[in-house]
Design a protein around this motif. Structure first.
Motif, PDB file in Angstrom:
ATOM      1  N   LYS A 133       1.773  -1.847   4.831  1.00 30.16           N
ATOM      2  CA  LYS A 133       2.266  -0.888   5.820  1.00 30.16           C
ATOM      3  C   LYS A 133       3.568  -1.373   6.446  1.00 30.16           C
ATOM      4  O   LYS A 133       4.487  -0.581   6.688  1.00 30.16           O
ATOM      5  CB  LYS A 133       1.214  -0.664   6.904  1.00 30.16           C
ATOM      6  CG  LYS A 133       0.002   0.127   6.445  1.00 30.16           C
ATOM      7  CD  LYS A 133      -0.990   0.317   7.577  1.00 30.16           C
ATOM      8  CE  LYS A 133      -2.206   1.094   7.112  1.00 30.16           C
ATOM      9  NZ  LYS A 133      -3.219   1.265   8.199  1.00 30.16           N
TER      10      LYS A 133
ATOM     11  N   ARG B 147      -8.109  -3.614   1.362  1.00 24.23           N
ATOM     12  CA  ARG B 147      -8.180  -3.480   2.823  1.00 24.23           C
ATOM     13  C   ARG B 147      -7.515  -4.658   3.523  1.00 24.23           C
ATOM     14  O   ARG B 147      -6.845  -4.499   4.549  1.00 24.23           O
ATOM     15  CB  ARG B 147      -9.647  -3.380   3.262  1.00 24.23           C
ATOM     16  CG  ARG B 147     -10.329  -2.063   2.937  1.00 24.23           C
ATOM     17  CD  ARG B 147     -11.658  -1.965   3.652  1.00 24.23           C
ATOM     18  NE  ARG B 147     -12.403  -0.766   3.273  1.00 24.23           N
ATOM     19  CZ  ARG B 147     -13.377  -0.745   2.367  1.00 24.23           C
ATOM     20  NH1 ARG B 147     -13.714  -1.872   1.741  1.00 24.23           N
ATOM     21  NH2 ARG B 147     -14.000   0.372   2.079  1.00 24.23           N
ATOM     22  N   GLU B 148      -7.686  -5.872   2.968  1.00 25.91           N
ATOM     23  CA  GLU B 148      -7.126  -7.058   3.599  1.00 25.91           C
ATOM     24  C   GLU B 148      -5.608  -7.146   3.435  1.00 25.91           C
ATOM     25  O   GLU B 148      -4.920  -7.744   4.266  1.00 25.91           O
ATOM     26  CB  GLU B 148      -7.798  -8.303   3.021  1.00 25.91           C
ATOM     27  CG  GLU B 148      -9.287  -8.397   3.378  1.00 25.91           C
ATOM     28  CD  GLU B 148      -9.972  -9.559   2.699  1.00 25.91           C
ATOM     29  OE1 GLU B 148      -9.315 -10.245   1.875  1.00 25.91           O
ATOM     30  OE2 GLU B 148     -11.177  -9.798   2.969  1.00 25.91           O
TER      31      GLU B 148
ATOM     32  N   ALA C 221      -3.655  -4.346   3.030  1.00 25.93           N
ATOM     33  CA  ALA C 221      -3.053  -3.091   3.503  1.00 25.93           C
ATOM     34  C   ALA C 221      -2.108  -3.273   4.691  1.00 25.93           C
ATOM     35  O   ALA C 221      -1.035  -2.650   4.719  1.00 25.93           O
ATOM     36  CB  ALA C 221      -4.152  -2.085   3.831  1.00 25.93           C
ATOM     37  N   PRO C 222      -2.439  -4.085   5.716  1.00 24.21           N
ATOM     38  CA  PRO C 222      -1.492  -4.242   6.837  1.00 24.21           C
ATOM     39  C   PRO C 222      -0.118  -4.745   6.414  1.00 24.21           C
ATOM     40  O   PRO C 222       0.903  -4.298   6.955  1.00 24.21           O
ATOM     41  CB  PRO C 222      -2.208  -5.253   7.745  1.00 24.21           C
ATOM     42  CG  PRO C 222      -3.656  -5.069   7.450  1.00 24.21           C
ATOM     43  CD  PRO C 222      -3.723  -4.770   5.983  1.00 24.21           C
TER      44      PRO C 222
ATOM     45  N   GLU D 208      -8.817   5.508   3.743  1.00 20.27           N
ATOM     46  CA  GLU D 208      -9.158   5.043   5.085  1.00 20.27           C
ATOM     47  C   GLU D 208      -8.011   4.258   5.711  1.00 20.27           C
ATOM     48  O   GLU D 208      -7.852   4.247   6.937  1.00 20.27           O
ATOM     49  CB  GLU D 208     -10.412   4.160   5.038  1.00 20.27           C
ATOM     50  CG  GLU D 208     -11.707   4.932   4.843  1.00 20.27           C
ATOM     51  CD  GLU D 208     -12.873   4.004   4.560  1.00 20.27           C
ATOM     52  OE1 GLU D 208     -12.670   2.768   4.627  1.00 20.27           O
ATOM     53  OE2 GLU D 208     -13.975   4.494   4.278  1.00 20.27           O
ATOM     54  N   GLN D 209      -7.208   3.595   4.878  1.00 20.72           N
ATOM     55  CA  GLN D 209      -6.081   2.808   5.364  1.00 20.72           C
ATOM     56  C   GLN D 209      -4.792   3.622   5.453  1.00 20.72           C
ATOM     57  O   GLN D 209      -3.708   3.057   5.600  1.00 20.72           O
ATOM     58  CB  GLN D 209      -5.864   1.596   4.441  1.00 20.72           C
ATOM     59  CG  GLN D 209      -7.060   0.667   4.332  1.00 20.72           C
ATOM     60  CD  GLN D 209      -7.408   0.024   5.650  1.00 20.72           C
ATOM     61  OE1 GLN D 209      -6.528  -0.349   6.420  1.00 20.72           O
ATOM     62  NE2 GLN D 209      -8.703  -0.118   5.926  1.00 20.72           N
TER      63      GLN D 209
END
Length: 303
Positions: free
Chosen positions: A134, A127-128, A130-131, A158-159
């Motif tokens: 992207k 999650r950390e 993922a940005p 979710e991401q």
């Protein structure tokens, strides 16, 4: 100034070939540095934009002597085939499919936390990061069978990513009902449980790979994950040893051959671990606090 030195990349050895004391190297290693942003920006500048790329995640065991190192615990060691006392690092990498090469994005030490499983820690790690993935125009994450867990798959989806992974051959899968609604009662969704051995004909045959391996595929429902999956069945017809393997993607529209290609490309992350352990001093860390260990592992995994 560039300096060359012989031996292990330890604090003491670095100080021997510079004017700085080993304690300075030790203090500097505890400073925070955003390796995720640094690596992502560097790869965006160096890799051609036209190259297809995916992300991959895996963990690796690190031997560590002593008793006071933060995060010391029992982790699975693949070479020994059992859990051993030491450290573990979780690595998320970018895989350039055109060059068939993996590049490190971010490495984190696995430190056990109360009321959180290790799958929770891997999911939080993704999650950390993922940005940054992207921004690199990555949609698919490849992982081995250990990551085929509900918590991790939910975190990936979710991401807005899709996971390419591997299932147990006896996974709880159900055929989707292909018939039309007859207008009476609840519409039928499923057409029985999947039996890989006896119902192979219900999978769509695609092609035969080298070595006599047949590739089948079908969209089925996974009761455990509560979602439809594109499943790829690999059937080896060798006389010596007949076997099956079950790959999957949470993207039901993904091409079966592409799923196999993505999953095979995942193995490139293993070469990052190999090179770091043999050539860049990953196993020679003298630090005991997690901040310094994270600095050392990320620096060692730079390619």
């Amino acid at each position: 100034m560039l300096r060359l030195f012989q031996g292990k990349a330890t604090f003491r050895n670095l100080s021997r070939y510079s004017e700085m004391h080993e304690k300075r190297f030790s203090r500097w290693s505890r400073r925070a540095f955003d390796f995720t942003h640094f690596n992502a920006r560097l790869l965006a500048h160096e890799l051609p934009e036209a190259h297809e790329r995916i992300a991959a995640i895996d963990a690796s065991f690190m031997k560590k002597s002593g008793k006071h190192t933060e995060g010391l615990g029992y982790f699975y060691h693949s070479q020994a085939g059992k859990a051993e006392k030491g450290l573990e690092i979780s690595l998320i990498s970018l895989v350039d499919l055109n060059a068939n090469t993996a590049y490190a994005i971010d490495a984190r030490q696995t430190v056990d936390v109360e009321e959180q499983s290790r799958v929770d820690l891997y999911a939080r790690h993704f999650r950390e990061v993922a940005p940054a993935l992207k921004k690199a125009s990555i949609r698919y994450l490849a992982a081995d069978s250990y990551y085929s867990k509900v918590k991790f798959i939910d975190a990936v989806c979710e991401q807005a990513f899709d996971l390419v992974g591997k299932l147990r051959i006896d996974a709880d899968l159900y055929w989707l009902y292909p018939g039309d609604y007859k207008g009476c009662g609840r519409p039928k969704k499923y057409d029985g449980k999947v039996d890989i051995v006896s119902e192979k004909a219900r999978f769509g045959y695609h092609l035969t790979l080298e070595g006599g391996v047949d590739l089948y595929s079908q969209v089925v429902y996974c009761k455990r994950f509560k979602r439809n999956l594109r499943v790829v069945l690999l059937h080896s017809r060798q006389k010596v040893k007949e076997g099956h393997a079950l790959l999957f993607s949470t993207d039901a529209a993904l091409d079966p051959v592409t799923i196999l290609h993505y999953y095979k490309a995942r193995f490139q992350i293993e070469f990052l671990f190999r090179d770091a352990k043999q050539y860049t001093g990953l196993m020679d860390c003298q630090a005991r606090c997690k901040e310094a260990i994270q600095m050392h592992t990320n620096a060692s995994l730079r390619r």
